[in-house]
Design a protein around this motif. Structure first.
Motif, PDB file in Angstrom:
ATOM      1  N   ALA A   1      19.002 -77.954  47.659  1.00 57.64           N
ATOM      2  CA  ALA A   1      18.277 -78.982  46.902  1.00 57.64           C
ATOM      3  C   ALA A   1      18.755 -79.021  45.456  1.00 57.64           C
ATOM      4  O   ALA A   1      18.909 -80.103  44.868  1.00 57.64           O
ATOM      5  CB  ALA A   1      16.771 -78.708  46.961  1.00 57.64           C
ATOM      6  N   GLY A   2      19.016 -77.839  44.889  1.00 59.88           N
ATOM      7  CA  GLY A   2      19.500 -77.779  43.505  1.00 59.88           C
ATOM      8  C   GLY A   2      20.853 -78.443  43.351  1.00 59.88           C
ATOM      9  O   GLY A   2      21.096 -79.196  42.400  1.00 59.88           O
ATOM     10  N   ASN A   3      21.749 -78.203  44.309  1.00 55.89           N
ATOM     11  CA  ASN A   3      23.081 -78.819  44.247  1.00 55.89           C
ATOM     12  C   ASN A   3      23.003 -80.325  44.446  1.00 55.89           C
ATOM     13  O   ASN A   3      23.688 -81.098  43.755  1.00 55.89           O
ATOM     14  CB  ASN A   3      23.999 -78.213  45.313  1.00 55.89           C
ATOM     15  N   ALA A   4      22.174 -80.761  45.391  1.00 55.03           N
ATOM     16  CA  ALA A   4      22.044 -82.211  45.640  1.00 55.03           C
ATOM     17  C   ALA A   4      21.455 -82.894  44.408  1.00 55.03           C
ATOM     18  O   ALA A   4      21.926 -83.958  43.995  1.00 55.03           O
ATOM     19  CB  ALA A   4      21.165 -82.456  46.867  1.00 55.03           C
ATOM     20  N   ALA A   5      20.449 -82.275  43.800  1.00 57.64           N
ATOM     21  CA  ALA A   5      19.813 -82.871  42.617  1.00 57.64           C
ATOM     22  C   ALA A   5      20.791 -82.933  41.454  1.00 57.64           C
ATOM     23  O   ALA A   5      20.859 -83.938  40.727  1.00 57.64           O
ATOM     24  CB  ALA A   5      18.576 -82.060  42.228  1.00 57.64           C
ATOM     25  N   LYS A   6      21.577 -81.880  41.291  1.00 56.84           N
ATOM     26  CA  LYS A   6      22.559 -81.848  40.194  1.00 56.84           C
ATOM     27  C   LYS A   6      23.596 -82.966  40.371  1.00 56.84           C
ATOM     28  O   LYS A   6      23.911 -83.698  39.443  1.00 56.84           O
ATOM     29  CB  LYS A   6      23.251 -80.468  40.179  1.00 56.84           C
ATOM     30  N   LYS A   7      24.091 -83.095  41.615  1.00 56.71           N
ATOM     31  CA  LYS A   7      25.095 -84.128  41.917  1.00 56.71           C
ATOM     32  C   LYS A   7      24.514 -85.524  41.679  1.00 56.71           C
ATOM     33  O   LYS A   7      25.141 -86.374  41.040  1.00 56.71           O
ATOM     34  CB  LYS A   7      25.541 -83.984  43.383  1.00 56.71           C
ATOM     35  N   ALA A   8      23.312 -85.755  42.183  1.00 61.76           N
ATOM     36  CA  ALA A   8      22.692 -87.081  42.034  1.00 61.76           C
ATOM     37  C   ALA A   8      22.458 -87.400  40.557  1.00 61.76           C
ATOM     38  O   ALA A   8      22.746 -88.506  40.100  1.00 61.76           O
ATOM     39  CB  ALA A   8      21.370 -87.133  42.809  1.00 61.76           C
ATOM     40  N   ALA A   9      21.961 -86.425  39.801  1.00 62.61           N
ATOM     41  CA  ALA A   9      21.662 -86.660  38.381  1.00 62.61           C
ATOM     42  C   ALA A   9      22.936 -86.943  37.600  1.00 62.61           C
ATOM     43  O   ALA A   9      22.973 -87.853  36.757  1.00 62.61           O
ATOM     44  CB  ALA A   9      20.936 -85.447  37.810  1.00 62.61           C
ATOM     45  N   GLU A  10      24.002 -86.196  37.877  1.00 65.02           N
ATOM     46  CA  GLU A  10      25.263 -86.397  37.138  1.00 65.02           C
ATOM     47  C   GLU A  10      25.856 -87.771  37.433  1.00 65.02           C
ATOM     48  O   GLU A  10      26.331 -88.460  36.527  1.00 65.02           O
ATOM     49  CB  GLU A  10      26.274 -85.303  37.511  1.00 65.02           C
ATOM     50  N   VAL A  11      25.825 -88.157  38.714  1.00 68.54           N
ATOM     51  CA  VAL A  11      26.417 -89.451  39.081  1.00 68.54           C
ATOM     52  C   VAL A  11      25.577 -90.608  38.526  1.00 68.54           C
ATOM     53  O   VAL A  11      26.116 -91.607  38.032  1.00 68.54           O
ATOM     54  CB  VAL A  11      26.591 -89.554  40.613  1.00 68.54           C
ATOM     55  N   ALA A  12      24.260 -90.468  38.556  1.00 72.73           N
ATOM     56  CA  ALA A  12      23.397 -91.513  37.993  1.00 72.73           C
ATOM     57  C   ALA A  12      23.643 -91.657  36.493  1.00 72.73           C
ATOM     58  O   ALA A  12      23.767 -92.773  35.968  1.00 72.73           O
ATOM     59  CB  ALA A  12      21.927 -91.181  38.272  1.00 72.73           C
TER      60      ALA A  12
END
Ligand code: IMP
Length: 210
Positions: free
Chosen positions: A53-64
């Protein structure tokens, strides 16, 4: 239609997601399309969080943040109980080189040598995260998880799928994921379950935002 970036370079995942989003006023684009529209490649996210979940959230936040568009990201892997949850977030690079399925499976078999069948329980886990650069999501990021339980065999079975599929016997199917193939696996996989968990929330959010 406003874009939703799916933070992936995997075309198969993109097509799956587009089908799920059919009927919503949203254009799902991947990182290749983002690069074409912005005229530059986005840097890869360093997946160094201790959880999916931490990796998915980090990826989503960076791309957004980098695109100004809402972004969805996924992260997944295998957790083996007798190995204390390993390979876990290191699933893709368990044997060293990223995405070397053969070496990863060989290392898993070696790690479980001598472990009896009843102690070879495992699960695939998938985390999904959606981030909105406008900060419209209540907690900044929306996440969901899906899990499918199985048993790690002592030899591979089946030729379909990818990753650890030939070693992952799924009692719900009575087969390994590699024997079952994409259709039956797609009905109950960790990824399918994570999407099923995410969708009601995402639809509600999109309805509010439109
Ligand atoms: P990713 O989330 O697509 O980067 O997957 C991470 C790694 O977990 C993959 O390289 C596989 O080793 C493993 N994995 C994730 N999902 C599956 C699956 O459905 N079958 C087999 N292996 C998987």
């Amino acid at each position: 239609m406003r874009p939703l970036v799916f933070a992936t370079r995997n075309r198969g995942k993109l097509y799956e997601l587009r089908a799920l989003f059919d009927g919503l006023d949203l254009e799902v684009i991947d990182l290749a399309e983002v690069a074409a529209r912005l005229g530059r490649e986005l840097p890869d996210t360093v997946e160094d969080a201790p959880t999916f979940a931490g990796n998915a959230a980090k990826k989503a936040a960076e791309v957004a943040a980098a695109t100004g568009w809402p972004a969805l990201a996924d992260d997944s892997g295998l957790e083996v109980d007798a190995l204390g949850g390993a390979p876990g977030v290191y699933s893709a690079r368990y044997a060293g080189q990223h995405g070397d399925d053969g070496a990863n499976n060989a290392k898993l078999l070696a790690a479980l040598a001598g472990v009896p069948p009843e102690q070879r329980t495992a699960q695939f886990r998938c985390a999904l995260a959606v981030a909105d650069p406008a900060g419209l999501l209540r907690d900044g990021v929306m996440t969901a998880e899906g899990v499918v339980k199985g048993v790690i065999l002592d030899a591979p079975r089946g030729t379909g799928g990818f990753g650890y599929d030939p070693l992952f016997f799924c009692p719900e199917l009575g087969q390994t994921f590699a024997e079952a193939g994409i259709g039956p696996k797609g009905q109950l996989s960790h990824r399918a379950r994570a999407f099923a968990a995410l969708f009601p929330h995402l639809r509600a959010y999109l309805a509010i935002e439109q």
